[in-house]
Design an enzyme around this catalytic site. Structure first.
Site, PDB file in Angstrom:
ATOM      1  N   CYS A 119       0.628  73.050 -51.797  1.00  0.00           N
ATOM      2  CA  CYS A 119      -0.228  73.803 -52.716  1.00  0.00           C
ATOM      3  C   CYS A 119      -1.117  74.784 -51.980  1.00  0.00           C
ATOM      4  O   CYS A 119      -0.958  75.985 -52.079  1.00  0.00           O
ATOM      5  CB  CYS A 119      -1.107  72.841 -53.496  1.00  0.00           C
ATOM      6  SG  CYS A 119      -0.164  71.541 -54.270  1.00  0.00           S
ATOM      7  N   LYS A 135      -5.609  78.399 -61.533  1.00  0.00           N
ATOM      8  CA  LYS A 135      -5.038  77.421 -60.610  1.00  0.00           C
ATOM      9  C   LYS A 135      -4.871  78.000 -59.206  1.00  0.00           C
ATOM     10  O   LYS A 135      -5.248  77.398 -58.195  1.00  0.00           O
ATOM     11  CB  LYS A 135      -3.693  76.941 -61.158  1.00  0.00           C
ATOM     12  CG  LYS A 135      -2.858  76.143 -60.197  1.00  0.00           C
ATOM     13  CD  LYS A 135      -3.540  74.828 -59.841  1.00  0.00           C
ATOM     14  CE  LYS A 135      -2.956  74.246 -58.582  1.00  0.00           C
ATOM     15  NZ  LYS A 135      -2.426  72.949 -58.718  1.00  0.00           N
TER      16      LYS A 135
HETATM   17  N1  SAJ Z   1      -8.061  70.121 -45.243  1.00  0.00           N
HETATM   18  C1  SAJ Z   1      -8.801  70.507 -44.142  1.00  0.00           C
HETATM   19  N2  SAJ Z   1     -10.170  70.447 -44.241  1.00  0.00           N
HETATM   20  C2  SAJ Z   1     -10.809  70.028 -45.358  1.00  0.00           C
HETATM   21  C3  SAJ Z   1     -10.033  69.656 -46.479  1.00  0.00           C
HETATM   22  C4  SAJ Z   1      -8.658  69.716 -46.389  1.00  0.00           C
HETATM   23  O1  SAJ Z   1      -8.271  70.889 -43.098  1.00  0.00           O
HETATM   24  O2  SAJ Z   1     -12.032  69.983 -45.353  1.00  0.00           O
HETATM   25  C5  SAJ Z   1      -6.589  70.189 -45.170  1.00  0.00           C
HETATM   26  C6  SAJ Z   1      -5.910  68.834 -45.354  1.00  0.00           C
HETATM   27  O3  SAJ Z   1      -5.826  68.124 -44.158  1.00  0.00           O
HETATM   28  C7  SAJ Z   1      -4.560  69.261 -45.887  1.00  0.00           C
HETATM   29  C8  SAJ Z   1      -4.866  70.527 -46.686  1.00  0.00           C
HETATM   30  O4  SAJ Z   1      -6.135  70.949 -46.263  1.00  0.00           O
HETATM   31  O5  SAJ Z   1      -3.691  69.613 -44.829  1.00  0.00           O
HETATM   32  C9  SAJ Z   1      -4.876  70.346 -48.176  1.00  0.00           C
HETATM   33  O6  SAJ Z   1      -5.460  69.116 -48.531  1.00  0.00           O
HETATM   34  P1  SAJ Z   1      -6.458  68.913 -49.754  1.00  0.00           P
HETATM   35  O7  SAJ Z   1      -6.828  67.494 -49.775  1.00  0.00           O
HETATM   36  O8  SAJ Z   1      -7.550  69.887 -49.678  1.00  0.00           O
HETATM   37  O9  SAJ Z   1      -5.631  69.364 -51.032  1.00  0.00           O
HETATM   38  P2  SAJ Z   1      -4.185  68.981 -51.669  1.00  0.00           P
HETATM   39  O10 SAJ Z   1      -3.204  69.997 -51.187  1.00  0.00           O
HETATM   40  O11 SAJ Z   1      -3.853  67.562 -51.522  1.00  0.00           O
HETATM   41  O12 SAJ Z   1      -4.523  69.221 -53.209  1.00  0.00           O
HETATM   42  C10 SAJ Z   1      -4.986  70.492 -53.654  1.00  0.00           C
HETATM   43  C11 SAJ Z   1      -6.195  70.273 -54.568  1.00  0.00           C
HETATM   44  N3  SAJ Z   1      -6.841  71.544 -54.858  1.00  0.00           N
HETATM   45  C12 SAJ Z   1      -8.155  71.742 -54.626  1.00  0.00           C
HETATM   46  O13 SAJ Z   1      -8.872  70.892 -54.152  1.00  0.00           O
HETATM   47  C13 SAJ Z   1      -8.706  73.072 -55.018  1.00  0.00           C
HETATM   48  C14 SAJ Z   1      -5.744  69.602 -55.850  1.00  0.00           C
HETATM   49  O14 SAJ Z   1      -6.827  69.529 -56.771  1.00  0.00           O
HETATM   50  C15 SAJ Z   1      -4.586  70.377 -56.485  1.00  0.00           C
HETATM   51  O15 SAJ Z   1      -4.110  69.724 -57.659  1.00  0.00           O
HETATM   52  C16 SAJ Z   1      -3.454  70.426 -55.487  1.00  0.00           C
HETATM   53  O16 SAJ Z   1      -3.920  71.133 -54.330  1.00  0.00           O
HETATM   54  C17 SAJ Z   1      -2.271  71.142 -56.126  1.00  0.00           C
HETATM   55  O17 SAJ Z   1      -1.338  70.447 -56.575  1.00  0.00           O
HETATM   56  O18 SAJ Z   1      -2.301  72.365 -56.228  1.00  0.00           O
END
Ligand code: SAJ
Length: 416
Positions: free
Chosen positions: A261, A207
């Site tokens: 996360c 994870k």
């Molecule tokens: N972000 C970027 N660029 C991107 C993608 C995301 O800047 O290309 C930023 C987003 O704006 C945000 C942050 O990253 O601020 C995180 O967003 P996210 O959509 O990537 O992820 P979370 O935090 O909503 O969810 C993540 C997920 N993990 C992965 O994709 C590996 C989810 O599957 C997990 O369950 C979750 O963390 C968790 O609970 O740990």
């Protein structure tokens, strides 16, 4: 193991606990949602939810009405306990396991032979063995044969939680085989994805590595954006063209990485392995530098003292969640440096105002979060409302719409 579990208690009915509770209830279990927060408990008992998540409201209303799900601030005996509480980091980036410890102490009060205890919260590898098992041992029961314990990391993404709860693969990290099997059987009642059985520490590491992998890849995109700005080219074009390569998938740059996360979990590895986790720490620092980088970009184009409309304050698009949002940090920086800030966010009650009224007389707009709604901005109305027309687009959302529109000065993060 005892009888088939019929009663489930979810400890912590927040972003993960509530959907988990709802789905077990929908599957037919009697579910109690335990939480220390009485307003969350009261709302749930009325069939209402306190977070924004597609489909969740309908399912909760149904299972509460049918009596399958109820909530309480008092713990009750159950056959299986799911701990879904936060694991934040302290100011020094060390893990704060106090919520997990508290939750285990609470479960301990009603623990009986045959029970299953599942840690869902993302935790530093070793937590299930070193924290959960140690506390449950105080019951005098034999952990592993009287009590079955596992870590099953939650990997659902906000905005698609219910779909992913069912369809994602599920890693079950038992403290022994009997625990893995008992917990796998519970999840098999609704999970359609692959169910993988392993040990607790491996599950915990999976994870944390998944989120670290994403964090580092976002850091790479952010570093690319800074370099492209310097070189006078567009990181967004580079990203688009490079991603035509069959084995390349560059993520999106932006004003920072937020949420509870991705911006948190990599620190679990840095804390325990400071000498080894070099790339991981660097990635965190690069992503943490983005609010300040965005501030500098704004400052290059708009004077302090100006009024800015900030579009979006959540940590990511199309959700109402502001936890660890880098936009809050950006807003703080702007205010401290003398900017006037007004906020519009259709997903957050406090900022769900009329954009064109809020923008009245402002000097510029900062598109901070790529909510879908912002694709539908009426630029004629916005132009009329604004006094100055600098548009800082941190997500490259308006490049097509504003290309050739000489009324606005369209500045894009990552585009030189
Ligand atoms: N972000 C970027 N660029 C991107 C993608 C995301 O800047 O290309 C930023 C987003 O704006 C945000 C942050 O990253 O601020 C995180 O967003 P996210 O959509 O990537 O992820 P979370 O935090 O909503 O969810 C993540 C997920 N993990 C992965 O994709 C590996 C989810 O599957 C997990 O369950 C979750 O963390 C968790 O609970 O740990």
């Amino acid at each position: 193991m005892g009888q088939h579990p019929t009663k489930i208690c979810v400890v912590g009915i927040g972003y993960i606990g509530l959907p988990t509770a709802a789905i077990f209830a929908q599957t037919g279990f009697d579910v109690l949602g335990y939480d220390v927060n009485s307003s969350v408990v009261d709302a749930l008992n009325q069939g209402q939810i306190t977070i924004e998540e597609p489909q969740l409201g309908d399912i909760v209303a149904q299972v509460v009405a049918s009596g399958k799900l109820r909530a309480s601030t008092t713990i009750e005996p159950a056959d299986a306990f799911f701990i879904a509480v936060p694991t934040p980091v302290n100011v020094d980036n060390s893990a704060d396991l106090s919520y997990i410890e508290q939750a285990c102490q609470t479960v301990l009060k009603v623990l009986k032979a045959g029970d299953i205890v599942v840690l869902e919260s993302t935790s530093p590898p070793g937590t299930t063995d070193d924290v959960v098992v140690k506390i449950l041992e105080k019951s005098g029961l034999i952990i592993g044969s009287d009590i079955f314990v596992a870590h099953t990391p939650e990997r659902v993404i906000p905005g698609r939680i219910l779909e992913e709860l069912v369809h994602n693969s599920r890693i079950i990290g038992g403290i022994n085989d009997a625990s893995s099997q008992a917990v796998a059987a519970l999840f098999a009642t609704f999970v359609k994805g692959k169910i993988i059985e392993t040990d607790a520490k491996t599950a915990e590491m999976c994870k944390v590595m998944e989120n670290t992998y994403r964090d580092i890849n976002i850091a790479l995109a952010n570093e690319m954006a800074k370099i492209c700005e310097q070189m006078g080219i567009s990181a967004w074009q580079v990203r688009e063209y490079a991603n035509y390569h069959p084995r390349v998938n560059i993520l999106m740059p932006g004003p920072g990485v937020g949420g509870h996360c991705i911006a948190v979990d990599p620190w679990f590895l840095v804390e325990k392995n400071p000498q080894l986790a070099q790339l991981i720490a660097k990635g965190r620092h690069i992503n943490d530098s983005m609010p300040s980088h965005t501030y500098q970009l704004i400052n290059k184009h708009i004077q302090p003292g100006s009024t800015l409309v900030i579009l979006g304050v959540t940590f990511k698009p199309n959700v109402d969640d502001m936890r660890e949002s880098p936009i809050l940090e950006l807003i703080e920086m702007l205010k401290q440096n003398g900017y006037q800030v007004v906020i519009h966010d259709p997903h957050v009650k406090a900022y769900c105002n009329d954009l064109y009224q809020v923008a009245q007389g402002a000097d510029g707009v900062v598109l901070a979060v790529n909510h879908d709604d912002f694709n539908a901005v009426d630029f004629d109305k916005l132009h009329q409302a604004l006094k100055g027309h600098v548009m800082i687009d941190t997500r490259n959302m308006w490049t097509d719409q504003l290309s050739g529109d000489l009324r606005f000065k369209h500045i894009v993060l990552g585009r030189g």
